[in-house]
Design a protein around this motif. Structure first.
Motif, short mmCIF file in Angstrom:
data_model
loop_
_atom_site.label_atom_id
_atom_site.label_comp_id
_atom_site.label_asym_id
_atom_site.label_seq_id
_atom_site.Cartn_x
_atom_site.Cartn_y
_atom_site.Cartn_z
N LYS A 163 0.80 -1.22 0.00
CA LYS A 163 0.00 0.00 0.00
C LYS A 163 0.84 1.27 0.00
O LYS A 163 0.31 2.35 -0.25
CB LYS A 163 -0.92 0.01 1.22
N SER A 164 2.12 1.16 0.31
CA SER A 164 2.97 2.33 0.43
C SER A 164 3.96 2.41 -0.73
O SER A 164 4.84 1.54 -0.87
CB SER A 164 3.73 2.30 1.76
N GLU A 165 3.85 3.45 -1.54
CA GLU A 165 4.77 3.64 -2.66
C GLU A 165 6.18 3.94 -2.14
O GLU A 165 7.17 3.49 -2.71
CB GLU A 165 4.28 4.79 -3.55
N GLU A 166 6.27 4.71 -1.07
CA GLU A 166 7.58 5.03 -0.48
C GLU A 166 8.29 3.76 -0.04
O GLU A 166 9.49 3.59 -0.29
CB GLU A 166 7.39 5.96 0.72
N LEU A 167 7.55 2.87 0.58
CA LEU A 167 8.15 1.62 1.06
C LEU A 167 8.55 0.71 -0.09
O LEU A 167 9.59 0.04 -0.04
CB LEU A 167 7.18 0.91 2.00
N ARG A 168 7.76 0.72 -1.14
CA ARG A 168 8.11 -0.09 -2.32
C ARG A 168 9.43 0.38 -2.92
O ARG A 168 10.25 -0.42 -3.35
CB ARG A 168 6.99 -0.02 -3.36
N LYS A 169 9.64 1.68 -2.94
CA LYS A 169 10.89 2.22 -3.48
C LYS A 169 12.07 1.84 -2.59
O LYS A 169 13.16 1.53 -3.07
CB LYS A 169 10.79 3.73 -3.62
N LEU A 170 11.86 1.87 -1.28
CA LEU A 170 12.93 1.48 -0.36
C LEU A 170 13.29 0.01 -0.55
O LEU A 170 14.47 -0.36 -0.55
CB LEU A 170 12.50 1.74 1.08
N PHE A 171 12.28 -0.82 -0.71
CA PHE A 171 12.52 -2.24 -0.95
C PHE A 171 13.25 -2.45 -2.28
O PHE A 171 14.18 -3.27 -2.37
CB PHE A 171 11.20 -3.01 -0.96
#
Length: 275
Positions: A163-171
């Motif tokens: 659900k989090s675009e920011e977290l997807r980028k970090l991953f």
């Protein structure tokens, strides 16, 4: 952030910055999906937090393939050092928080406890019994054997990679999911000016022509016939008569094939002699 983490690369520092101040549940959820190859320092940071849940430590331990590491200590020397630090913390009672339920790494539908994890735990015990524990870098801490804990993970939407675009980028920066590779991996050497050319492969027509001209073509066909025939008999289990017929055909066609291969080799020898 502690000084000992100041030398981490940008991607790992970004994830640690994001995790700082998050709940143990959020850190557990992130650790479950982190890529072992690109997030070693993030794991170390998570696992050394005073409120780290025991389930997080167990998840890392079993994901690491502990039995293989213990069986091949020379190959996995660095991994064993990491696991030893984790085991030492477990044995020292560092992970006092044990709220998140942990049932093992691969839970099948309807399972409460992973049978594979339980089996590997028993193999670790047997390995320790077969070798003197004092000679091993570490032994299985029983506290990491599931099941334990009493509730599921509780995270916010912003802590959910789905659900989090920011977290997807970090991953993605740490090699998990889709996205750019870590910057540290992008500094590759420039390609050589003259690249080796791939070996040319014959076309299908060329392969067929070569096969037809081969003296061993009858042998290939015979082997295919035998494999297919006995394979069908094995699968369908026909009446006894089919076995007898197949045996007769195998012997008969075998003799024919031998003669055809021999004749083909003779013709090829004559052609070479005539050149």
């Amino acid at each position: 952030m502690a000084d000992k983490f100041d030398n981490y690369d940008a991607e790992q520092r970004a994830m640690i910055d994001w995790l700082t101040g998050r709940s143990p549940d959020a850190r557990h959820a992130i650790a479950e999906d982190l890529n072992f190859d690109f997030a070693e320092d993030v794991f170390e940071w998570i696992l050394t937090q005073p409120d780290c849940d025991l389930a997080t430590a167990a998840s890392y331990f079993w994901r690491a393939g502990p039995l293989e590491r213990l069986e091949h200590p020379d190959t996995f020397e660095e991994d064993n050092l990491t696991l030893k630090r984790l085991v030492d913390r477990v044995n020292a009672g560092f992970y006092r928080r044990s709220e998140i339920y942990y049932g093992g790494q691969e839970l099948w539908e309807g399972e409460q406890v992973c049978s594979w994890t339980i089996a590997e735990a028993e193999e670790l015990r047997e390995f320790a019994r077969a070798h003197e524990a004092s000679n091993l870098p570490w032994t299985l801490p029983e506290a990491l054997v599931p099941p334990f804990g009493h509730r599921s993970v509780r995270i916010l939407d912003e802590e959910d990679p789905l659900k989090s675009e920011e977290l997807r980028k970090l991953f993605a920066g740490l090699g998990t999911g889709s996205g750019q590779f870590p910057a540290s991996l992008m500094e590759a050497d420039p390609p050589p000016r003259s690249l080796p050319q791939p070996t040319p492969h014959p076309t299908i027509g060329e392969r067929i022509a070569t096969l037809r001209s081969s003296a061993f073509t009858p042998l290939y066909l015979y082997l295919a016939f035998v494999a297919a025939g006995w394979g069908l008999i094995y699968v369908f289990d026909p009446p006894r008569l089919a076995y007898n017929v197949m045996i007769i055909c195998t012997v008969h066609f075998g003799l024919m094939t031998f003669g055809m291969v021999r004749a083909g080799m003779k013709r090829q020898a004559e052609k070479r002699a005539a050149r």
